[in-house]
Design an enzyme around this catalytic site. Structure first.
Site, mmCIF file in Angstrom:
data_model
loop_
_atom_site.group_PDB
_atom_site.id
_atom_site.type_symbol
_atom_site.label_atom_id
_atom_site.label_comp_id
_atom_site.label_asym_id
_atom_site.label_seq_id
_atom_site.Cartn_x
_atom_site.Cartn_y
_atom_site.Cartn_z
ATOM 1 N N ASP A 181 6.009 4.972 -0.652
ATOM 2 C CA ASP A 181 4.937 4.956 -1.650
ATOM 3 C C ASP A 181 5.529 4.512 -2.981
ATOM 4 O OD1 ASP A 181 2.528 5.292 -2.903
ATOM 5 O OD2 ASP A 181 2.580 7.476 -2.921
ATOM 6 N N ASP A 200 0.391 -0.587 -2.209
ATOM 7 C CA ASP A 200 1.595 0.094 -2.676
ATOM 8 C C ASP A 200 2.125 1.189 -1.756
ATOM 9 O OD1 ASP A 200 -0.538 1.790 -3.129
ATOM 10 O OD2 ASP A 200 0.208 2.517 -5.044
ATOM 11 N N GLU A 201 1.612 1.289 -0.536
ATOM 12 C CA GLU A 201 2.160 2.292 0.381
ATOM 13 C C GLU A 201 1.992 1.852 1.824
ATOM 14 O OE1 GLU A 201 0.125 6.071 0.845
ATOM 15 O OE2 GLU A 201 -1.624 5.276 -0.223
#
Length: 352
Positions: A8, A103-104
């Site tokens: 993350d 983003d993860e």
């Protein structure tokens, strides 16, 4: 035994902005919103969070908490480009990757021979590579169970790694707050607390029958998660289920005729544009209208249909608006649901 890593990025959008504009370093910064117009923040850095500023917070509230907050506009194309580079880094370690957003992502490294098969060392090297090559920090969680990897990635933020070895799974779950489990929101957690259910050990002490009767599907999910059951594989592709567009207004709107004009002249044309590429091999299965009122309560009305129909949308808007009992509207949204396409499910990759 599976070896799952959840990576993350730390305050991704705003970290990219600070990286590209070093003068913002060591200052409270947020992406989104405006001092002159209403809106909500996409994300904020950790300095801003010390003032109580949070993602999805209305800009006006954020500025009350942190008057010196620096607001910068989002640059989605830049974030997508950086995200693609992060994906390239992931692919050096495994091809079993499930992106959850820009983003993860989950990574399954169960069969990797890198670093002697150590998922911990792989996670450390992934974060090192991201920092050295992109000047951005990431946090990671390592666990033999998928959801626990996600829980773990949040425990040593920012720029940290948390590992839950197989032998520690039971004790970790016993002491884990239920609100940490993905899918347990604020309202659900309050209900759980009212029933004296706060930690994983409390669920373990309850029966599946009671939890299912009290909480339905969520009750079974809680029982499984707290029993260490999560057989979901890391999915390398996923199918988009809906397309939508929404708008927050500079001033609250009370007149439904004004809302209709915005819906049909602004939102629907944009929805049609955004959904065009998805409808080449998919079909519409529902229409929906979302209304957020001045007190931030929101409601959604949906109708099963195979087309974007203005008469249906008009009725949905009317029904949703009436739920406000006279309250003004601060946000209006419209969306379509997309029917499953079994032939293409394995080919459609999540957009990075």
């Amino acid at each position: 035994m599976k070896k799952i890593i959840h990576v993350d990025m730390d305050a991704f959008y705003v970290s990219v902005e600070i990286r590209d504009n070093p003068s913002l370093a060591n200052k409270p910064v947020a992406v989104g919103g405006s001092r002159k117009a209403r809106g909500v923040l996409s994300t904020c850095n950790y300095i801003a969070r010390e003032f109580g500023v949070r993602s999805a917070m209305p800009t006006s509230v954020a500025l009350q908490k942190c008057p010196n907050l620096i607001l910068v506009p989002g640059r989605m194309e830049v974030y997508k480009s950086v995200s693609a580079k992060i994906r390239e880094i992931f692919e050096r370690y495994t091809n079993i990757i499930e992106p959850l957003s820009l983003d993860e992502a989950y990574l399954d490294v169960s069969n990797s021979q890198l670093f002697g098969g150590s998922a911990t060392l792989i996670a450390q090297d992934i974060c090192r590579s991201i920092y050295e090559e992109l000047q951005l920090t990431a946090s990671a969680g390592v666990a033999p169970i998928k959801y626990l990897a996600k829980v773990a990635s949040d425990l040593n933020k920012p720029n940290g790694i948390y590992v839950i070895p197989p032998n520690d799974v039971d004790s970790f779950i016993d002491n884990m707050e239920l609100k940490k489990i993905p899918g347990v929101g604020k309202v659900t957690n309050e209900k759980l607390l009212a029933d004296n259910l706060q930690y994983g050990r409390d669920i373990k002490a309850s029966s599946l029958e009671y939890l299912a009767s009290r909480y339905g599907k969520l009750g079974r999910l809680l029982w499984e998660r707290c029993s260490g059951v999560d057989d979901r594989p890391v999915m390398t592709s996923r199918e988009r289920k809906s397309v939508g567009v929404e708008r927050t207004f500079p001033e609250d709107i009370f007149d439904i005729s004004v809302l209709e004009e915005i819906l049909f002249k602004k939102l629907v044309p944009e929805l049609e544009r955004r959904s065009e590429r998805h409808l080449k091999d998919r079909a519409i299965n529902k229409l929906g209208v979302k209304v957020k009122f001045s007190d931030f309560h929101q409601t959604t009305k949906e109708f099963a249909t195979d087309r974007i129909d203005n008469s249906i949308l008009s009725e949905l808007l009317s029904e949703a608006f009436s739920r406000g009992n006279g309250k003004r509207v601060r946000l209006l949204g419209v969306h379509i649901g997309l029917s499953p396409n079994k032939e293409d499910t394995e080919q459609i990759s999540f957009e990075w």
